[in-house]
Design a protein around this motif. Structure first.
Motif, mmCIF file in Angstrom:
data_model
loop_
_atom_site.group_PDB
_atom_site.id
_atom_site.type_symbol
_atom_site.label_atom_id
_atom_site.label_comp_id
_atom_site.label_asym_id
_atom_site.label_seq_id
_atom_site.Cartn_x
_atom_site.Cartn_y
_atom_site.Cartn_z
ATOM 1 N N UNK A 60 33.977 36.802 4.078
ATOM 2 C CA UNK A 60 35.419 37.587 3.598
ATOM 3 C C UNK A 60 35.094 37.586 1.684
ATOM 4 N N UNK A 61 34.528 38.914 1.252
ATOM 5 C CA UNK A 61 34.774 39.072 -0.130
ATOM 6 C C UNK A 61 35.232 39.437 -0.695
ATOM 7 N N UNK A 62 36.069 38.782 -1.437
ATOM 8 C CA UNK A 62 37.882 40.057 -2.872
ATOM 9 C C UNK A 62 36.377 40.334 -3.340
ATOM 10 N N UNK A 63 37.953 41.763 -3.818
ATOM 11 C CA UNK A 63 36.473 42.691 -4.692
ATOM 12 C C UNK A 63 37.838 42.703 -5.661
ATOM 13 N N UNK A 64 37.622 43.421 -7.138
ATOM 14 C CA UNK A 64 38.560 43.854 -7.765
ATOM 15 C C UNK A 64 39.704 43.161 -8.162
ATOM 16 N N UNK A 65 39.106 41.616 -9.018
ATOM 17 C CA UNK A 65 39.714 40.458 -8.677
ATOM 18 C C UNK A 65 40.970 40.318 -7.678
ATOM 19 N N UNK A 66 40.313 40.103 -6.569
ATOM 20 C CA UNK A 66 41.415 40.048 -5.164
ATOM 21 C C UNK A 66 41.853 41.644 -4.592
ATOM 22 N N UNK A 67 41.673 42.493 -5.235
ATOM 23 C CA UNK A 67 42.913 43.797 -4.757
ATOM 24 C C UNK A 67 41.712 43.985 -3.484
ATOM 25 N N UNK A 68 40.552 44.200 -2.881
ATOM 26 C CA UNK A 68 40.210 44.597 -1.943
ATOM 27 C C UNK A 68 39.413 43.524 -1.301
ATOM 28 N N UNK A 69 39.689 43.661 0.137
ATOM 29 C CA UNK A 69 38.290 42.876 0.748
ATOM 30 C C UNK A 69 36.929 43.402 1.535
ATOM 31 N N UNK A 70 35.655 42.758 1.706
ATOM 32 C CA UNK A 70 35.068 43.366 2.320
ATOM 33 C C UNK A 70 34.512 42.531 3.455
ATOM 34 N N UNK A 71 34.700 42.571 4.368
ATOM 35 C CA UNK A 71 34.069 41.968 5.746
ATOM 36 C C UNK A 71 32.812 42.213 6.385
ATOM 37 N N UNK A 84 30.960 45.744 7.983
ATOM 38 C CA UNK A 84 32.416 45.682 8.722
ATOM 39 C C UNK A 84 33.581 46.348 8.370
ATOM 40 N N UNK A 85 33.694 46.280 7.405
ATOM 41 C CA UNK A 85 35.024 46.753 7.080
ATOM 42 C C UNK A 85 34.987 46.100 5.524
ATOM 43 N N UNK A 86 35.810 47.763 4.836
ATOM 44 C CA UNK A 86 36.527 47.453 2.934
ATOM 45 C C UNK A 86 37.801 48.355 3.644
ATOM 46 N N UNK A 87 38.951 47.285 2.480
ATOM 47 C CA UNK A 87 40.115 47.727 2.161
ATOM 48 C C UNK A 87 41.137 46.977 1.735
ATOM 49 N N UNK A 88 42.225 47.804 1.575
ATOM 50 C CA UNK A 88 43.099 46.634 1.158
ATOM 51 C C UNK A 88 43.555 44.866 1.849
ATOM 52 N N UNK A 89 44.367 44.442 1.394
ATOM 53 C CA UNK A 89 44.458 43.070 1.847
ATOM 54 C C UNK A 89 46.017 43.463 2.930
ATOM 55 N N UNK A 90 46.762 44.086 2.643
ATOM 56 C CA UNK A 90 47.406 44.924 3.730
ATOM 57 C C UNK A 90 46.513 45.349 4.811
ATOM 58 N N UNK A 91 45.745 46.170 4.721
ATOM 59 C CA UNK A 91 45.103 46.498 6.564
ATOM 60 C C UNK A 91 43.744 45.308 6.465
ATOM 61 N N UNK A 92 43.276 44.255 5.532
ATOM 62 C CA UNK A 92 43.247 43.883 5.950
ATOM 63 C C UNK A 92 43.614 42.800 7.201
ATOM 64 N N UNK A 93 45.143 41.907 6.768
ATOM 65 C CA UNK A 93 45.811 41.557 7.765
ATOM 66 C C UNK A 93 45.774 42.133 8.523
#
Length: 100
Positions: A60-71, A84-93
């Motif tokens: 899991x990578x944190x992108x844009x100052x921890x605003x988004x995550x890439x799995x 496999x996934x890109x989204x906000x932290x809420x979407x990641x959760x």
């Protein structure tokens, strides 16, 4: 590394104008990964200290100052990174990073 697929990343910011601010940081991550040569999770951690290493080749990578995550799932022997996934932290959760 080969990254499969840039189209997944583009779709994320193209389909939702609110996520357009993810474009440049995501492309910067993408370009960095293309130049990488990761043989193990330790190599990933050397390049991205804040990456979270999960079981089974998932990262899991944190992108844009921890605003988004890439799995991603990484096939280390073949040097292929599957997005496999890109989204906000809420979407990641709301997902299971081990199964997406």
């Amino acid at each position: 590394m080969r990254v499969i697929a840039l189209s997944t990343l583009k779709k994320f910011w193209d389909e939702t104008p609110a996520f357009m601010d993810a474009r440049e940081p995501t492309l910067a991550w993408y370009r960095h990964v293309l130049k990488a040569d990761w043989a193990s999770p330790a190599d990933v951690k050397r390049d991205f200290a804040n990456a979270s290493i999960l079981k089974g080749g998932r990262v899991v990578f944190n992108i844009a100052g921890n605003k988004y995550r890439i799995v991603v799932w990484i096939n280390y022997p073949y040097r292929v990174v599957y997005v496999r996934f890109i989204g906000t932290h809420a979407q990641y959760d709301a997902i299971d990073a081990q199964t997406v």
